[in-house]
Motif scaffolding. Structure first.
Motif, mmCIF file in Angstrom:
data_model
loop_
_atom_site.group_PDB
_atom_site.id
_atom_site.type_symbol
_atom_site.label_atom_id
_atom_site.label_comp_id
_atom_site.label_asym_id
_atom_site.label_seq_id
_atom_site.Cartn_x
_atom_site.Cartn_y
_atom_site.Cartn_z
ATOM 1 N N SER A 1 51.815 -5.603 -19.901
ATOM 2 C CA SER A 1 51.231 -4.269 -19.828
ATOM 3 C C SER A 1 50.061 -4.250 -18.854
ATOM 4 O O SER A 1 49.584 -5.281 -18.402
ATOM 5 C CB SER A 1 50.752 -3.825 -21.214
ATOM 6 O OG SER A 1 51.824 -3.801 -22.135
ATOM 7 N N SER B 1 46.453 -1.092 -29.343
ATOM 8 C CA SER B 1 46.370 -0.395 -28.072
ATOM 9 C C SER B 1 45.876 1.034 -28.260
ATOM 10 O O SER B 1 45.920 1.597 -29.348
ATOM 11 C CB SER B 1 47.734 -0.377 -27.381
ATOM 12 O OG SER B 1 48.686 0.267 -28.195
ATOM 13 N N ARG C 1 46.310 4.784 -26.306
ATOM 14 C CA ARG C 1 46.943 5.605 -25.267
ATOM 15 C C ARG C 1 45.927 6.642 -24.790
ATOM 16 O O ARG C 1 45.389 7.403 -25.595
ATOM 17 C CB ARG C 1 48.180 6.294 -25.842
ATOM 18 C CG ARG C 1 48.829 7.338 -24.928
ATOM 19 C CD ARG C 1 49.665 6.729 -23.847
ATOM 20 N NE ARG C 1 50.777 5.959 -24.378
ATOM 21 C CZ ARG C 1 51.969 6.485 -24.689
ATOM 22 N NH1 ARG C 1 52.190 7.788 -24.542
ATOM 23 N NH2 ARG C 1 52.934 5.702 -25.144
ATOM 24 N N THR D 1 41.490 -0.817 -28.418
ATOM 25 C CA THR D 1 41.553 -1.887 -27.420
ATOM 26 C C THR D 1 40.212 -2.597 -27.229
ATOM 27 O O THR D 1 40.164 -3.670 -26.621
ATOM 28 C CB THR D 1 41.992 -1.330 -26.054
ATOM 29 O OG1 THR D 1 41.113 -0.252 -25.704
ATOM 30 C CG2 THR D 1 43.422 -0.842 -26.093
#
Length: 316
Positions: free
Chosen positions: A34, A42, A44, A93
């Motif tokens: 990624s 993670s 987004r 993250t």
């Protein structure tokens, strides 16, 4: 003597292993398919919005992870959410980025083949060797990706680590929603034991989130996801939005709606060992799938992998 170690996967397990090895003076290079770090931890980000569409929170039970979480809190990379749970701040993250600081990282390159020549390892993608510090001269490799992906890489290396094939995952469709209006009358966390949806959270309520819109993350149940695993993202979005409305009563039209399919979301059956290691070939594997479905399990597995390498007398 191990001087330089390659690590496939920059999720929590790979980063934990890397930090532990670097702490005793070994050099590491991480390869991540990624663009960012963290794996299922993670965030987004799109159009000024952000969603923790993978892991929703983490807890700390053991002394080592409690110490790590305390360090993240001190630096602002993590914050309490509810009960004994924590989240990354300002996104999930953040803890991974903190662990990855100062490491040699190669992102947006998918490892496809592991090759050992004259006792040294190199990592290749579909086009050949990946340009990276130390690649082709790694004394050892760590594979820190979901078990099915790890198995494919290990086969390419001619390695067999009993236990990898034993791990099993549940998949998960995740729905991300944003609304211009607030719905404070709806609980910010809803856990369901049956039906299409297993979890709903108002993401914008988490500490450190700054967004003009109210954002939500919805996780489909493993059974529903398995039944509808072949839906397109648009089809999954429409189906889950309908069920979200039925559960919450929110009928407003979202200003953003998107679905993401996690094939390896939740460990259902673990390998039963903290990590796996072949001392002859100098290759190992680690991840939450070794221990269980927790962020802390990935952290512990990565540390166990580093300890295993060091215990072989492989120090710089």
């Amino acid at each position: 003597m191990t001087h330089h170690i390659g690590i496939i996967g920059a999720g929590m397990a790979g980063l934990s292993a890397a930090q532990s090895l670097r702490a005793v003076g070994l050099r590491v290079t991480l390869f991540e398919k990624s663009r960012g770090l963290g794996g299922r931890m993670s965030t987004r980000r799109v159009d000024g919005l952000q969603f923790d569409h993978g892991a929703q929170y983490f807890t700390a039970k053991g002394a080592a992870f409690k110490e790590q979480v305390a360090a993240w809190r001190s630096s602002g990379a993590a914050a309490p959410w509810f009960g004994d749970s924590y989240v990354g701040a300002p996104g999930m993250t953040a803890p991974s980025r903190a662990l990855g600081e100062g490491l040699d990282l190669v992102t947006a390159r998918t490892a496809a083949k592991l090759v050992r020549t004259n006792g040294l390892w190199r990592v290749e993608d579909a086009e050949g060797p990946i340009e990276a510090p130390g690649n082709g001269a790694f004394n050892a490799l760590i594979v820190a990706v979901p078990a099915p992906q790890a198995q494919t890489l290990l086969v390419s290396a001619g390695a067999d680590l009993p236990g990898v094939s034993e791990a099993r995952y549940a998949p998960c469709w995740a729905l991300m929603l944003a609304f211009e209006t607030s719905h404070e009358h709806v609980s910010s966390r809803i856990k369901l034991d049956e039906g299409a949806i297993s979890w709903i959270a108002r993401d914008s309520d988490k500490p450190g989130r700054g967004t003009a819109c109210e954002t939500w993350v919805v996780h489909a149940s493993p059974d529903w996801t398995r039944e509808y695993i072949k839906l397109t993202p648009d089809e999954a979005r429409a189906a889950l939005l309908q069920r979200f409305r039925a559960v919450t009563g929110i009928e407003a039209q979202p200003v953003y709606a998107s679905a993401h399919r996690w094939l390896y979301a939740l460990v259902e059956q673990a390998a039963g060992a903290p990590c796996l290691w072949d001392a002859d070939m100098q290759i190992g594997a680690c991840g939450d799938w070794c221990i269980g479905p927790r962020v802390e399990a990935a952290f512990e597995s990565g540390r166990a992998m580093a300890t295993m390498i060091l215990s072989q007398g492989q120090n710089a």
